[in-house]
Design an enzyme around this catalytic site. Structure first.
Site, mmCIF file in Angstrom:
data_model
loop_
_atom_site.group_PDB
_atom_site.id
_atom_site.type_symbol
_atom_site.label_atom_id
_atom_site.label_comp_id
_atom_site.label_asym_id
_atom_site.label_seq_id
_atom_site.Cartn_x
_atom_site.Cartn_y
_atom_site.Cartn_z
ATOM 1 N N ASP A 100 -2.713 10.770 9.702
ATOM 2 C CA ASP A 100 -2.930 11.737 8.617
ATOM 3 C C ASP A 100 -2.229 13.057 8.919
ATOM 4 O O ASP A 100 -1.647 13.684 8.027
ATOM 5 C CB ASP A 100 -4.421 11.984 8.406
ATOM 6 C CG ASP A 100 -5.166 10.733 7.967
ATOM 7 O OD1 ASP A 100 -4.553 9.881 7.289
ATOM 8 O OD2 ASP A 100 -6.359 10.604 8.308
ATOM 9 N N LYS B 200 7.660 4.545 8.269
ATOM 10 C CA LYS B 200 6.947 3.496 9.000
ATOM 11 C C LYS B 200 6.640 4.019 10.401
ATOM 12 O O LYS B 200 7.554 4.316 11.169
ATOM 13 C CB LYS B 200 7.830 2.245 9.061
ATOM 14 C CG LYS B 200 7.179 0.964 9.525
ATOM 15 C CD LYS B 200 8.200 -0.177 9.398
ATOM 16 C CE LYS B 200 7.585 -1.525 9.693
ATOM 17 N NZ LYS B 200 8.584 -2.630 9.539
#
Length: 309
Positions: free
Chosen positions: A249, A217
């Site tokens: 990413d 997270k």
């Protein structure tokens, strides 16, 4: 078929318009654009490219349009050693395009034109690409295609990571259960992980029981939390942030680079943080990608030891 690729990224390859504003306009108003650049992006392509720069042998499955053929972007991916043989070409469509708006507080709103990616749902599962990879990362993309790829990869015993990203809203509860159920690692920012938990009516513990042994997270400049048998807090490396686009990413690519080299989860998170810290220093998702040596040097400067990767 031998596993000649470390990581296959499945999902979007896109042309990005990165747009900076002082603040987002209210409905029925306008605002001035401070600056704008047309760059390369798409979550799956970002992961494949960053992974390749970090020394992974990567491959990429995306749906692209006729404008991708002969483009500078295709040239970049091929010259970076990324296997794009299984790309889905829709000649009479445009390659997906993202319009990413960032305000002065680094909040973002994205508009995404799917173009060729609308054909994901009818595409065949890329069996050869999956068979030839040790791990499969399911990035933003069509839910049904991602589920099929994930389930096929699971049947072959592949390592699977999943990050629905901004396409989370497209997943039905059933599709989300399928994707979560086959993955080993689930990535998301704190908004996305909270939405996933809400959509599936579970907490983090219940989410892990559904499939992923690891849930990551992320909290932007506040760092990240890795949930496994332990809860591991990872600090972000403080940098002068120019543009947060693509940091997530690159974090995923860095994490998978360390994970596939057998690093412990704390090292994976710290290495991911080191990689992401480069991306925010320039506009766009692929303009300031570090190599392994640069990421290791920043890791060592931050945490006082060289990562065993």
């Amino acid at each position: 078929m031998s596993e000649d690729r470390d990581l296959l990224a499945v999902g979007h390859t896109a042309f990005d318009y990165i747009i900076h504003l002082d603040e987002f306009p209210e409905p029925n108003t306008s605002t001035a654009i401070k600056r704008m650049r047309n760059l390369h992006g798409g979550a799956a392509a970002n992961v494949a490219l960053v992974g390749s720069r970090l020394g992974l042998r990567t491959s990429l499955v995306s749906a692209v349009g006729g404008d991708f053929e002969g483009s500078e972007y295709r040239e970049l991916l091929e010259s970076s050693g990324i296997d794009i043989e299984s790309m889905i070409l829709v000649a009479d469509e445009s390659t997906p395009t993202a319009f990413v708006m960032t305000d002065s507080d680094h909040n973002q709103i994205s508009y995404f034109y799917w173009g060729a990616a609308r054909y994901f749902k009818d595409a065949e599962t890329p069996a050869d690409a999956i068979k030839s990879a040790r791990a499969v990362h399911l990035a933003t993309g069509d839910p049904s295609f991602n589920c099929r790829c994930g389930e096929f990869a699971r049947s072959l015993g592949k390592i699977i990571s999943f990050d629905p990203g901004q396409d989370l809203h497209m997943y039905s509860r059933s599709q989300l259960e399928r994707a979560v159920g086959v993955c080993d690692i689930l990535f998301g920012n704190h908004h996305e992980i909270d939405r996933i938990c809400s959509k599936l009516s579970v907490d983090i513990h219940g989410l892990r029981e559904m499939g992923p042994g690891v849930v990551v997270k992320t909290y932007g400049k506040e760092g990240s939390i890795i949930y496994s048998d332990d809860v591991i807090k990872i600090d972000a490396i403080p940098r002068e942030a120019v543009d947060p686009t693509g940091a997530g990413d690159s974090y995923r690519a860095g994490f998978m680079r360390a994970y596939l080299r057998g690093a412990d989860l704390k090292t994976c998170g710290r290495f991911a943080s080191a990689v992401a810290s480069f991306i925010v220093e320039d506009e766009g998702t692929q303009t300031n990608i570090p190599d392994t040596g640069e990421a290791v040097k920043r890791f060592t400067a931050q945490w006082g030891y060289e990562p065993p990767i």
